[in-house]
Design a protein around this motif. Structure first.
Motif, PDB file in Angstrom:
ATOM      1  N   SER A  87       0.810  -1.221   0.000  1.00 45.10           N
ATOM      2  CA  SER A  87       0.000   0.000   0.000  1.00 45.10           C
ATOM      3  C   SER A  87       0.839   1.265   0.000  1.00 45.10           C
ATOM      4  N   TYR A  88       1.977   1.236   0.685  1.00 54.38           N
ATOM      5  CA  TYR A  88       2.821   2.428   0.725  1.00 54.38           C
ATOM      6  C   TYR A  88       3.278   2.814  -0.684  1.00 54.38           C
ATOM      7  N   MET A  89       3.608   1.811  -1.485  1.00 53.22           N
ATOM      8  CA  MET A  89       4.077   2.123  -2.831  1.00 53.22           C
ATOM      9  C   MET A  89       2.917   2.492  -3.746  1.00 53.22           C
ATOM     10  N   TRP A  90       1.768   1.843  -3.583  1.00 48.77           N
ATOM     11  CA  TRP A  90       0.596   2.208  -4.379  1.00 48.77           C
ATOM     12  C   TRP A  90       0.237   3.672  -4.105  1.00 48.77           C
ATOM     13  N   SER A  91       0.269   4.045  -2.826  1.00 45.48           N
ATOM     14  CA  SER A  91      -0.021   5.436  -2.467  1.00 45.48           C
ATOM     15  C   SER A  91       1.070   6.378  -2.951  1.00 45.48           C
ATOM     16  N   GLU A  92       2.316   5.890  -3.000  1.00 47.92           N
ATOM     17  CA  GLU A  92       3.407   6.748  -3.451  1.00 47.92           C
ATOM     18  C   GLU A  92       3.243   7.138  -4.915  1.00 47.92           C
ATOM     19  N   VAL A  93       2.658   6.244  -5.716  1.00 53.42           N
ATOM     20  CA  VAL A  93       2.366   6.615  -7.101  1.00 53.42           C
ATOM     21  C   VAL A  93       1.495   7.870  -7.111  1.00 53.42           C
ATOM     22  N   MET A  94       0.522   7.910  -6.202  1.00 58.99           N
ATOM     23  CA  MET A  94      -0.377   9.061  -6.134  1.00 58.99           C
ATOM     24  C   MET A  94       0.270  10.255  -5.443  1.00 58.99           C
ATOM     25  N   ASP A  95       1.041  10.023  -4.358  1.00 60.73           N
ATOM     26  CA  ASP A  95       1.573  11.188  -3.636  1.00 60.73           C
ATOM     27  C   ASP A  95       2.575  11.968  -4.483  1.00 60.73           C
ATOM     28  N   ALA A  96       3.362  11.263  -5.294  1.00 60.43           N
ATOM     29  CA  ALA A  96       4.288  11.969  -6.172  1.00 60.43           C
ATOM     30  C   ALA A  96       3.521  12.822  -7.182  1.00 60.43           C
ATOM     31  N   ASP A  97       2.444  12.254  -7.710  1.00 62.04           N
ATOM     32  CA  ASP A  97       1.625  12.978  -8.677  1.00 62.04           C
ATOM     33  C   ASP A  97       0.854  14.119  -8.005  1.00 62.04           C
ATOM     34  N   ALA A  98       0.404  13.895  -6.773  1.00 59.47           N
ATOM     35  CA  ALA A  98      -0.356  14.929  -6.065  1.00 59.47           C
ATOM     36  C   ALA A  98       0.516  16.129  -5.733  1.00 59.47           C
ATOM     37  N   PHE A  99       1.751  15.891  -5.317  1.00 56.58           N
ATOM     38  CA  PHE A  99       2.632  17.021  -5.035  1.00 56.58           C
ATOM     39  C   PHE A  99       2.988  17.753  -6.321  1.00 56.58           C
ATOM     40  N   ALA A 100       3.060  17.007  -7.417  1.00 52.77           N
ATOM     41  CA  ALA A 100       3.307  17.653  -8.710  1.00 52.77           C
ATOM     42  C   ALA A 100       2.199  18.639  -9.051  1.00 52.77           C
ATOM     43  N   ALA A 101       0.977  18.381  -8.564  1.00 58.70           N
ATOM     44  CA  ALA A 101      -0.120  19.314  -8.809  1.00 58.70           C
ATOM     45  C   ALA A 101       0.185  20.672  -8.181  1.00 58.70           C
TER      46      ALA A 101
END
Length: 678
Positions: A601-615
């Motif tokens: 789950s940490y890595m699945w969420s990391e896919v999103m957190d990297a993209d979310a901070f890019a926002a």
């Protein structure tokens, strides 16, 4: 006059920790269970036709007194365990499991819920009501409400046994962590920075030893492995650290892990699934073991290649030291730290004075204020331990939450870091949120200094806390972190990004002795080294996630240690690295069902957190108010109001691909094309 059962009159409704004794818990739990059973029976046997209010909403409130008592107990059992609390944990486990099975297998109760589910389109429910009905019905089905006869009875037995085994696994691990320490003579301190020496002396005092010691607290043993030139002591410490739960005797967890895997597989079969992973992932964003495996392997290949290249460099450094032996796991951190100093002109001893615990707490608060308008003021309230402290959280003068921080390692405290709620948000109720860490406690009168990784942990757990504090829903079942497991790490991992924002470091990374901000040159060197040793960090994590996944995706192994070795051999695990969590101390997976088949789950969420901070970066910067407002609206305040995938799409407009994660980890070469986690 049991204080756990009386009205709590402390400010903000805090539990009366100053009045509670361990003898209060057993009668309070029994009384609360009786109250909950009576409430559930009244709902199930209600002669009136089922309505959303008299069935689903009523059930939502049925455990209120029990939850209140248990929140206090589990806070104390996790942060300050003792023999009495361990005995109570073992006593409560079968009682709570039996109660859970009674509720979810109550035929009359489920008949009312199922009646509402079949008529859901005619009930006129709003979004949150419809969501609560869906989750309630799904939970009952997944917990065996449709089973009959022997299968029904067997599932209850399996769940009860799993609950007991989880408690035993946790207590065995705690015992190994509490009992082991390595005394250091004055000569053994050679090469250790002063902050490590101070932490070792403080740990010796806590253990009742005259001199310095190394314990199994991560915030002490990791810097010891980084800096001690004594290979024999590093090996001894590393073997104790990685051998937790596998030392033979009463605290050995290997047979417990094997039984847990067998029982989980049986549970899944009883519920109509091919494997435990199939059952567990049914409700997660990933949806299936194959999607998880695909993501992990996309990351594994470039990470392993990077780690092997790094291993060659570290081996060459060993040769320069005149050592012809093979690079071992207890050598890696020592030579990696020396290499970091050489290549980035950076070392932990230089950095650590800039990461004072109090300044990092202020930094986390300051970012929350700039992003979400939250303010934090210290408050004097009863707390579970003298080391803990509390703040009232407000926004524009309105009470939002109480935040409690418990930051220092101690005997009897479960290892790791976590966020929990003494009280969760619901309509008319604001939360009491607890962050727990295990940082090395400094000698009296000295500031607590964190590593950069420690500071990241603090920000991570505070991200979870924000998810709780900003929650704004009607029902506790969907509030705060009550979301898919592979979505719950998004707010926490996303918040880590703000630690490294240059302005945040400039304002809060102040030297413990001089009070001066971190020099620009040092800050640039720190950020430039952000992906240093990322091959190692990624490999040790992904190896653990893959072992967890394979354990739960196929026939359970008779010998988990043998199967673990087979899995690692199949993926080509480098010799000089170990799993971040080997099976006998893999508490995420075996202390309970939380992260079982879900450590990915940490890595699945990391896919999103990297993209979310890019926002934020694509907009006005890390504190862009419009993006912050969208983050709060669709994710932080919304809890489990909708499916995680829909929540992320509402925030970002699309699902991300894995390339943002690989870029953030410096592993972009083999990035997959965009299109969502796969």
């Amino acid at each position: 006059m049991n204080p756990l059962l009386q009205d709590w009159t402390a400010p903000y409704g805090m539990p009366p920790f100053d009045a509670i004794t361990d003898d209060d818990f057993a009668p309070a739990v029994d009384a609360a269970l009786d109250d909950a059973r009576a409430t559930v029976a009244a709902i199930a046997d209600n002669p009136d036709a089922p309505t959303f209010a008299n069935t689903v909403e009523a059930l939502e409130r049925a455990d209120e007194k029990l939850d209140r008592v248990l929140s206090v107990f589990f806070t104390l059992a996790g942060t300050s365990s003792n023999p009495k609390r361990e005995e109570l944990s073992r006593r409560f486990s079968p009682k709570l499991s039996a109660y859970s099975s009674e509720v979810t297998m109550n035929r009359a109760l489920f008949a009312r819920i199922d009646d509402l589910w079949q008529r859901r389109d005619a009930l006129g429910l709003d979004t949150e009501g419809a969501r609560l009905l869906f989750l309630t019905h799904r939970s009952f089905v997944r917990q065996g409400a449709l089973l009959e006869g022997a299968d029904r009875e067997r599932l209850a037995e399996v769940k009860a046994r799993l609950a007991m085994l989880g408690v035993q696994f946790t207590q065995n691990l705690l015992a190994d962590e509490r009992d082991w320490f390595m005394e250091l003579a004055e000569g053994d301190l050679e090469g250790l920075p002063q902050f490590v020496v101070d932490a070792a002396r403080s740990a010796g005092e806590e253990k009742g030893v005259a001199g310095p010691v190394v314990t199994l607290s991560r915030s002490l043993i990791v810097p010891f492995l980084q800096f001690s030139p004594r290979r024999d002591l590093r090996e001894r410490a590393w073997r104790a650290w990685t051998g937790r739960g596998a030392n033979g005797g009463e605290t050995d967890n290997r047979a417990i892990a094997a039984e847990i895997l067998q029982l989980r597989a049986e549970r899944a079969r009883l519920l109509g699934h091919d494997s435990f992973a199939d059952w567990k992932l049914e409700t997660e964003m990933a949806g299936s073991p194959d999607r998880v495996r695909d993501l992990l392997m996309q990351v594994w290949k470039p990470a392993r290649a990077a780690a092997l290249a790094d291993a060659d460099v570290l081996t060459a450094m060993m040769r320069q030291d005149g050592m012809n032996s093979v690079l071992e796991p207890y050598d890696w951190r020592y030579y990696a730290e020396r290499r970091r100093a050489q290549e980035h002109d950076l070392n932990e001893a230089e950095l650590k004075p800039y990461f004072q615990l109090d300044r990092m707490i202020e930094a986390a608060f300051a970012c929350a204020h700039r992003l979400f308008g939250l303010s934090f003021a210290p408050v004097d309230v009863p707390l579970h331990h003298p080391d803990a402290r509390a703040w009232e959280v407000t926004r524009d003068g309105r009470h939002m939450a109480v935040f409690v921080g418990d930051y220092f390692a101690r005997g009897g405290k479960r290892s790791g870091a976590w966020c929990s709620a003494l009280r969760s948000q619901r309509a008319g109720v604001r939360p009491i949120v607890l962050n727990v860490c295990n940082f090395a406690k400094p000698p009296a009168g000295r500031p607590a200094l964190l590593s950069h990784d420690d500071a990241r942990t603090l920000f991570h757990e505070f991200g979870h806390a924000l998810h709780q504090m900003l929650s704004d829903v009607r029902y506790e079942a969907i509030s705060g972190t009550s979301v898919a497991r592979d979505f719950v790490e998004l707010p926490s991992q996303l918040y880590e990004h703000w630690l490294d924002v240059p302005q945040v470091l400039a304002d809060h990374a102040l030297h413990a002795e001089t009070g001066q901000p971190m020099p620009d040159d040092l800050r640039k060197r720190l950020l430039a080294a952000g992906t240093y040793d990322m091959g190692f960090q990624t490999v040790e994590y992904v190896a653990s996630a893959l072992v967890d996944l394979e354990f739960h995706s196929a026939e359970p192994p008779a010998d988990p240690m043998e199967r673990q070795a087979e899995i690692l051999d199949a993926i080509g695990m480098p010799h000089a690295m170990g799993m971040r969590h080997a099976t006998p101390h893999f508490a995420h997976v075996f202390a309970g069902d939380g992260y079982s088949a879900g450590y990915y789950s940490y890595m699945w969420s990391e896919v999103m957190d990297a993209d979310a901070f890019a926002a934020f970066e694509e907009a006005g910067g890390p504190f862009d108010p419009e993006i912050a407002a969208r983050l709060e609206r669709y994710i932080l305040s919304a809890g489990g109001r909708q499916e995680a995938e829909d929540a992320y799409r509402a925030f970002r407009g699309r699902l991300p691909g894995v390339e943002a994660l690989l870029k953030g980890r410096g592993l972009l070469a083999d990035a997959a094309p965009p299109g969502g986690p796969s």
